[in-house]
Design an enzyme around this catalytic site. Structure first.
Site, PDB file in Angstrom:
ATOM      1  N   ARG A 180       1.537   1.981  -3.592  1.00  0.00           N
ATOM      2  CA  ARG A 180       0.367   2.507  -4.314  1.00  0.00           C
ATOM      3  C   ARG A 180       0.038   3.921  -3.870  1.00  0.00           C
ATOM      4  O   ARG A 180      -0.386   4.756  -4.658  1.00  0.00           O
ATOM      5  CB  ARG A 180      -0.835   1.566  -4.110  1.00  0.00           C
ATOM      6  CG  ARG A 180      -0.668   0.244  -4.838  1.00  0.00           C
ATOM      7  CD  ARG A 180      -1.733  -0.738  -4.429  1.00  0.00           C
ATOM      8  NE  ARG A 180      -3.070  -0.289  -4.846  1.00  0.00           N
ATOM      9  CZ  ARG A 180      -4.194  -0.861  -4.384  1.00  0.00           C
ATOM     10  NH1 ARG A 180      -4.131  -1.840  -3.508  1.00  0.00           N
ATOM     11  NH2 ARG A 180      -5.358  -0.434  -4.806  1.00  0.00           N
TER      12      ARG A 180
ATOM     13  N   VAL B 292      -9.576   3.272  -4.287  1.00  0.00           N
ATOM     14  CA  VAL B 292      -8.955   3.832  -3.084  1.00  0.00           C
ATOM     15  C   VAL B 292      -8.058   5.025  -3.455  1.00  0.00           C
ATOM     16  O   VAL B 292      -7.404   5.600  -2.590  1.00  0.00           O
ATOM     17  CB  VAL B 292      -8.168   2.731  -2.320  1.00  0.00           C
ATOM     18  CG1 VAL B 292      -9.152   1.698  -1.761  1.00  0.00           C
ATOM     19  CG2 VAL B 292      -7.123   2.038  -3.192  1.00  0.00           C
TER      20      VAL B 292
ATOM     21  N   TYR C 219       0.824  -1.224   0.000  1.00  0.00           N
ATOM     22  CA  TYR C 219       0.000   0.000   0.000  1.00  0.00           C
ATOM     23  C   TYR C 219       0.850   1.262   0.000  1.00  0.00           C
ATOM     24  O   TYR C 219       0.472   2.286  -0.589  1.00  0.00           O
ATOM     25  CB  TYR C 219      -0.996  -0.034   1.165  1.00  0.00           C
ATOM     26  CG  TYR C 219      -2.087  -1.037   0.888  1.00  0.00           C
ATOM     27  CD1 TYR C 219      -2.037  -2.328   1.415  1.00  0.00           C
ATOM     28  CD2 TYR C 219      -3.121  -0.729   0.006  1.00  0.00           C
ATOM     29  CE1 TYR C 219      -3.013  -3.266   1.097  1.00  0.00           C
ATOM     30  CE2 TYR C 219      -4.089  -1.657  -0.317  1.00  0.00           C
ATOM     31  CZ  TYR C 219      -4.034  -2.925   0.222  1.00  0.00           C
ATOM     32  OH  TYR C 219      -4.976  -3.845  -0.115  1.00  0.00           O
TER      33      TYR C 219
ATOM     34  N   THR D 176     -15.939  -1.320 -13.816  1.00  0.00           N
ATOM     35  CA  THR D 176     -15.793  -2.376 -12.813  1.00  0.00           C
ATOM     36  C   THR D 176     -16.166  -3.721 -13.419  1.00  0.00           C
ATOM     37  O   THR D 176     -17.056  -3.824 -14.242  1.00  0.00           O
ATOM     38  CB  THR D 176     -16.636  -2.073 -11.547  1.00  0.00           C
ATOM     39  OG1 THR D 176     -16.436  -3.120 -10.596  1.00  0.00           O
ATOM     40  CG2 THR D 176     -18.107  -1.914 -11.857  1.00  0.00           C
TER      41      THR D 176
ATOM     42  N   HIS E 203     -14.495   1.143  -0.173  1.00  0.00           N
ATOM     43  CA  HIS E 203     -13.385   0.238   0.144  1.00  0.00           C
ATOM     44  C   HIS E 203     -12.228   0.980   0.796  1.00  0.00           C
ATOM     45  O   HIS E 203     -11.103   0.446   0.838  1.00  0.00           O
ATOM     46  CB  HIS E 203     -12.896  -0.477  -1.117  1.00  0.00           C
ATOM     47  CG  HIS E 203     -13.876  -1.466  -1.642  1.00  0.00           C
ATOM     48  ND1 HIS E 203     -13.813  -1.956  -2.928  1.00  0.00           N
ATOM     49  CD2 HIS E 203     -14.945  -2.057  -1.073  1.00  0.00           C
ATOM     50  CE1 HIS E 203     -14.813  -2.814  -3.116  1.00  0.00           C
ATOM     51  NE2 HIS E 203     -15.510  -2.883  -2.001  1.00  0.00           N
TER      52      HIS E 203
HETATM   53  C1  BV8 Z   1     -17.381  -8.742   2.608  1.00  0.00           C
HETATM   54  C2  BV8 Z   1      -9.592  -2.659  -1.511  1.00  0.00           C
HETATM   55  C3  BV8 Z   1     -18.317  -9.714   4.501  1.00  0.00           C
HETATM   56  C4  BV8 Z   1      -8.303  -3.361  -1.602  1.00  0.00           C
HETATM   57  C5  BV8 Z   1     -11.113  -4.287  -2.392  1.00  0.00           C
HETATM   58  C6  BV8 Z   1     -14.542 -15.565   1.004  1.00  0.00           C
HETATM   59  C7  BV8 Z   1     -14.088 -14.954   2.172  1.00  0.00           C
HETATM   60  C8  BV8 Z   1     -14.422 -13.656   2.498  1.00  0.00           C
HETATM   61  C9  BV8 Z   1     -15.218 -12.921   1.623  1.00  0.00           C
HETATM   62  C10 BV8 Z   1     -15.638 -13.538   0.454  1.00  0.00           C
HETATM   63  C11 BV8 Z   1     -15.331 -14.845   0.141  1.00  0.00           C
HETATM   64  N1  BV8 Z   1     -15.898 -15.149  -1.058  1.00  0.00           N
HETATM   65  C12 BV8 Z   1     -16.567 -14.061  -1.500  1.00  0.00           C
HETATM   66  C13 BV8 Z   1     -16.427 -13.092  -0.599  1.00  0.00           C
HETATM   67  C14 BV8 Z   1     -16.934 -11.780  -0.678  1.00  0.00           C
HETATM   68  C15 BV8 Z   1     -15.782 -10.913  -1.196  1.00  0.00           C
HETATM   69  C16 BV8 Z   1     -15.803 -11.058  -2.703  1.00  0.00           C
HETATM   70  O1  BV8 Z   1     -16.684 -10.508  -3.330  1.00  0.00           O
HETATM   71  N2  BV8 Z   1     -14.800 -11.774  -3.238  1.00  0.00           N
HETATM   72  C17 BV8 Z   1     -14.750 -11.963  -4.672  1.00  0.00           C
HETATM   73  C18 BV8 Z   1     -13.289 -12.031  -5.110  1.00  0.00           C
HETATM   74  C19 BV8 Z   1     -15.531 -13.241  -5.004  1.00  0.00           C
HETATM   75  N3  BV8 Z   1     -16.088  -9.576  -0.767  1.00  0.00           N
HETATM   76  C20 BV8 Z   1     -15.578  -9.142   0.390  1.00  0.00           C
HETATM   77  O2  BV8 Z   1     -14.804  -9.760   1.082  1.00  0.00           O
HETATM   78  C21 BV8 Z   1     -16.113  -7.786   0.822  1.00  0.00           C
HETATM   79  N4  BV8 Z   1     -16.498  -7.862   2.187  1.00  0.00           N
HETATM   80  O3  BV8 Z   1     -17.936  -9.541   1.894  1.00  0.00           O
HETATM   81  O4  BV8 Z   1     -17.567  -8.662   3.951  1.00  0.00           O
HETATM   82  C22 BV8 Z   1     -18.791  -9.213   5.793  1.00  0.00           C
HETATM   83  C23 BV8 Z   1     -20.160  -9.089   5.990  1.00  0.00           C
HETATM   84  C24 BV8 Z   1     -20.608  -8.647   7.210  1.00  0.00           C
HETATM   85  C25 BV8 Z   1     -19.702  -8.281   8.204  1.00  0.00           C
HETATM   86  C26 BV8 Z   1     -18.319  -8.385   7.966  1.00  0.00           C
HETATM   87  C27 BV8 Z   1     -17.858  -8.844   6.746  1.00  0.00           C
HETATM   88  C28 BV8 Z   1     -15.034  -6.716   0.757  1.00  0.00           C
HETATM   89  C29 BV8 Z   1     -14.537  -6.567  -0.653  1.00  0.00           C
HETATM   90  C30 BV8 Z   1     -13.576  -5.396  -0.686  1.00  0.00           C
HETATM   91  C31 BV8 Z   1     -12.171  -5.913  -0.943  1.00  0.00           C
HETATM   92  N5  BV8 Z   1     -11.312  -4.770  -1.206  1.00  0.00           N
HETATM   93  N6  BV8 Z   1     -10.410  -3.180  -2.581  1.00  0.00           N
HETATM   94  C32 BV8 Z   1      -7.385  -2.628  -2.509  1.00  0.00           C
HETATM   95  O5  BV8 Z   1      -7.800  -1.739  -3.283  1.00  0.00           O
HETATM   96  O6  BV8 Z   1      -6.207  -2.988  -2.432  1.00  0.00           O
HETATM   97  S1  BV8 Z   1     -11.821  -4.993  -3.752  1.00  0.00           S
HETATM   98  C33 BV8 Z   1     -10.863  -4.725  -5.164  1.00  0.00           C
HETATM   99  O7  BV8 Z   1     -11.502  -5.359  -6.256  1.00  0.00           O
HETATM  100  C34 BV8 Z   1     -10.833  -3.303  -5.631  1.00  0.00           C
HETATM  101  O8  BV8 Z   1     -10.926  -2.367  -4.641  1.00  0.00           O
HETATM  102  C35 BV8 Z   1     -12.010  -3.154  -6.504  1.00  0.00           C
HETATM  103  O9  BV8 Z   1     -12.946  -2.404  -5.812  1.00  0.00           O
HETATM  104  C36 BV8 Z   1     -12.562  -4.486  -6.574  1.00  0.00           C
HETATM  105  C37 BV8 Z   1     -13.176  -4.830  -7.871  1.00  0.00           C
HETATM  106  O10 BV8 Z   1     -12.258  -4.564  -8.838  1.00  0.00           O
HETATM  107  P1  BV8 Z   1     -12.702  -3.541 -10.007  1.00  0.00           P
HETATM  108  O11 BV8 Z   1     -12.752  -2.166  -9.439  1.00  0.00           O
HETATM  109  O12 BV8 Z   1     -13.906  -4.047 -10.681  1.00  0.00           O
HETATM  110  O13 BV8 Z   1     -11.442  -3.678 -10.869  1.00  0.00           O
HETATM  111  P2  BV8 Z   1     -11.141  -4.892 -11.855  1.00  0.00           P
HETATM  112  O14 BV8 Z   1      -9.688  -4.853 -12.202  1.00  0.00           O
HETATM  113  O15 BV8 Z   1     -11.721  -6.144 -11.274  1.00  0.00           O
HETATM  114  O16 BV8 Z   1     -11.996  -4.527 -13.149  1.00  0.00           O
HETATM  115  C38 BV8 Z   1     -11.661  -3.368 -13.879  1.00  0.00           C
HETATM  116  C39 BV8 Z   1     -12.703  -3.267 -14.972  1.00  0.00           C
HETATM  117  O17 BV8 Z   1     -12.442  -2.066 -15.702  1.00  0.00           O
HETATM  118  C40 BV8 Z   1     -12.613  -4.417 -15.965  1.00  0.00           C
HETATM  119  O18 BV8 Z   1     -13.930  -4.891 -16.200  1.00  0.00           O
HETATM  120  C41 BV8 Z   1     -12.032  -3.773 -17.227  1.00  0.00           C
HETATM  121  O19 BV8 Z   1     -12.621  -4.305 -18.398  1.00  0.00           O
HETATM  122  C42 BV8 Z   1     -12.448  -2.342 -17.071  1.00  0.00           C
HETATM  123  N7  BV8 Z   1     -11.537  -1.380 -17.683  1.00  0.00           N
HETATM  124  C43 BV8 Z   1     -10.185  -1.469 -17.810  1.00  0.00           C
HETATM  125  N8  BV8 Z   1      -9.728  -0.358 -18.432  1.00  0.00           N
HETATM  126  C44 BV8 Z   1     -10.800   0.431 -18.682  1.00  0.00           C
HETATM  127  C45 BV8 Z   1     -11.945  -0.205 -18.204  1.00  0.00           C
HETATM  128  N9  BV8 Z   1     -13.174   0.317 -18.319  1.00  0.00           N
HETATM  129  C46 BV8 Z   1     -13.275   1.529 -18.903  1.00  0.00           C
HETATM  130  N10 BV8 Z   1     -12.205   2.210 -19.383  1.00  0.00           N
HETATM  131  C47 BV8 Z   1     -10.971   1.697 -19.296  1.00  0.00           C
HETATM  132  N11 BV8 Z   1      -9.916   2.390 -19.788  1.00  0.00           N
END
Ligand code: BV8
Ligand code: ZN
Length: 232
Positions: free
Chosen positions: A59, A97, A56, A180, A113
């Site tokens: 970043r 972030v 971090y 996203t 986040h």
């Molecule tokens: C929660 C901060 C529960 C970090 C992030 C097992 C164990 C625990 C949890 C889980 C589990 N299984 C599932 C879960 C839920 C989990 C989850 O969803 N996991 C996924 C992987 C399946 N979620 C969580 O854990 C969340 N919390 O569930 O809590 C709870 C409930 C009650 C009480 C207590 C707890 C928390 C999730 C937050 C994690 N932190 N970020 C950091 O930044 O370092 S998430 C991380 O991925 C990023 O922050 C971002 O927000 C997120 C998604 O990524 P995107 O933003 O979509 O980025 P990505 O690269 O994926 O996509 C980019 C897109 O842009 C692409 O589609 C691309 O085509 C497009 N693009 C690229 N270039 C362009 C473009 N579009 C337009 N123009 C361009 N030029």
């Protein structure tokens, strides 16, 4: 847009890609260099705080080298022109972030986040603005303990201000998702929430995402072109 009173805009890493900030899941994305389990979970931080702080710190430092792009600026302009009365509202919910929405001039930004330029004290739970490295264990400004962590919501942690987000989704006439992948919950479920309350839904993304089928309309392209074009 004239018939729209309440709008919620969700942004993800794709809106910052053209500013030079790595996305998470595109080739060479952040997670390719690090496994999620290694750097973005509380367990990772407990196991190897120096690795996570370093991830971090790098970043956070990179924020000094990037600028908002046309998509951030277009959203800030939309917000500045949005009617200011109690029958209108605009909220930008960002998964990002970085601080590029704010540096483009946006005011109504909710970082679900967390933020790179904020530190959280694990001793007293105080949150404070922080622009330098945390890896060298600086003291908390509130309690003095060397117990600061990145103010980032990790996997398995509860995102910030979920009640406020769901309230905004319930009253939205339009929900727009920009840059996203629809891979991470609960953000990936917001489109269904908004649609269930009758909002129209629009996706602007480089390619079709995991959630594209939930949207009334999905446009593919770069945010730097699609967002200004959507608002023209
Ligand atoms: C929660 C901060 C529960 C970090 C992030 C097992 C164990 C625990 C949890 C889980 C589990 N299984 C599932 C879960 C839920 C989990 C989850 O969803 N996991 C996924 C992987 C399946 N979620 C969580 O854990 C969340 N919390 O569930 O809590 C709870 C409930 C009650 C009480 C207590 C707890 C928390 C999730 C937050 C994690 N932190 N970020 C950091 O930044 O370092 S998430 C991380 O991925 C990023 O922050 C971002 O927000 C997120 C998604 O990524 P995107 O933003 O979509 O980025 P990505 O690269 O994926 O996509 C980019 C897109 O842009 C692409 O589609 C691309 O085509 C497009 N693009 C690229 N270039 C362009 C473009 N579009 C337009 N123009 C361009 N030029
Ligand atoms: Zn403290």
């Amino acid at each position: 847009m004239a018939d729209i009173r309440n709008i919620v805009i969700l942004t993800g890493a794709g809106i910052s890609a053209e500013s030079g900030i790595d996305t998470f899941r595109d080739a060479g994305g952040l997670w390719e260099k690090h496994r999620i389990e290694d750097v973005a979970t509380p367990e990772a931080f407990a196991r190897n705080p120096a690795l996570v702080q370093g991830f971090y710190d790098a970043r956070r430092a990179a924020l000094d080298t990037v600028e908002p792009n046309a998509a951030h600026r277009a959203l800030a302009r939309l917000e500045s022109e949005w009617p200011r009365d109690d029958s209108h509202s605009l909220l930008i919910v960002t998964q990002n972030v970085d601080d590029l929405h704010e540096r483009a001039g946006a005011k109504s930004v909710l970082h679900m986040h967390g933020r790179l330029r904020s530190a959280l004290c694990t001793a007293c739970r105080a949150r404070m603005e922080w622009h330098g490295p945390l890896g060298d264990a600086p003291p908390c400004e509130a309690c003095g303990a060397p117990a600061l962590r990145p103010d980032i919501v990790w996997f398995g942690e509860m995102p910030y201000e979920m009640e406020r987000i769901y309230a905004a989704l319930a009253s939205a006439d339009l929900f727009v998702s920009i840059g996203t992948s629809g891979a991470v919950y609960p953000a990936a479920g917001f489109v269904q929430e908004a649609a269930a309350y009758g909002a129209r839904t629009l996706e602007l993304n480089l390619e079709r995402s995991e959630g594209s089928h939930w949207f009334d309309e999905s446009r593919q392209g770069r945010a730097g072109e699609l967002v200004p074009a959507w608002l023209d």
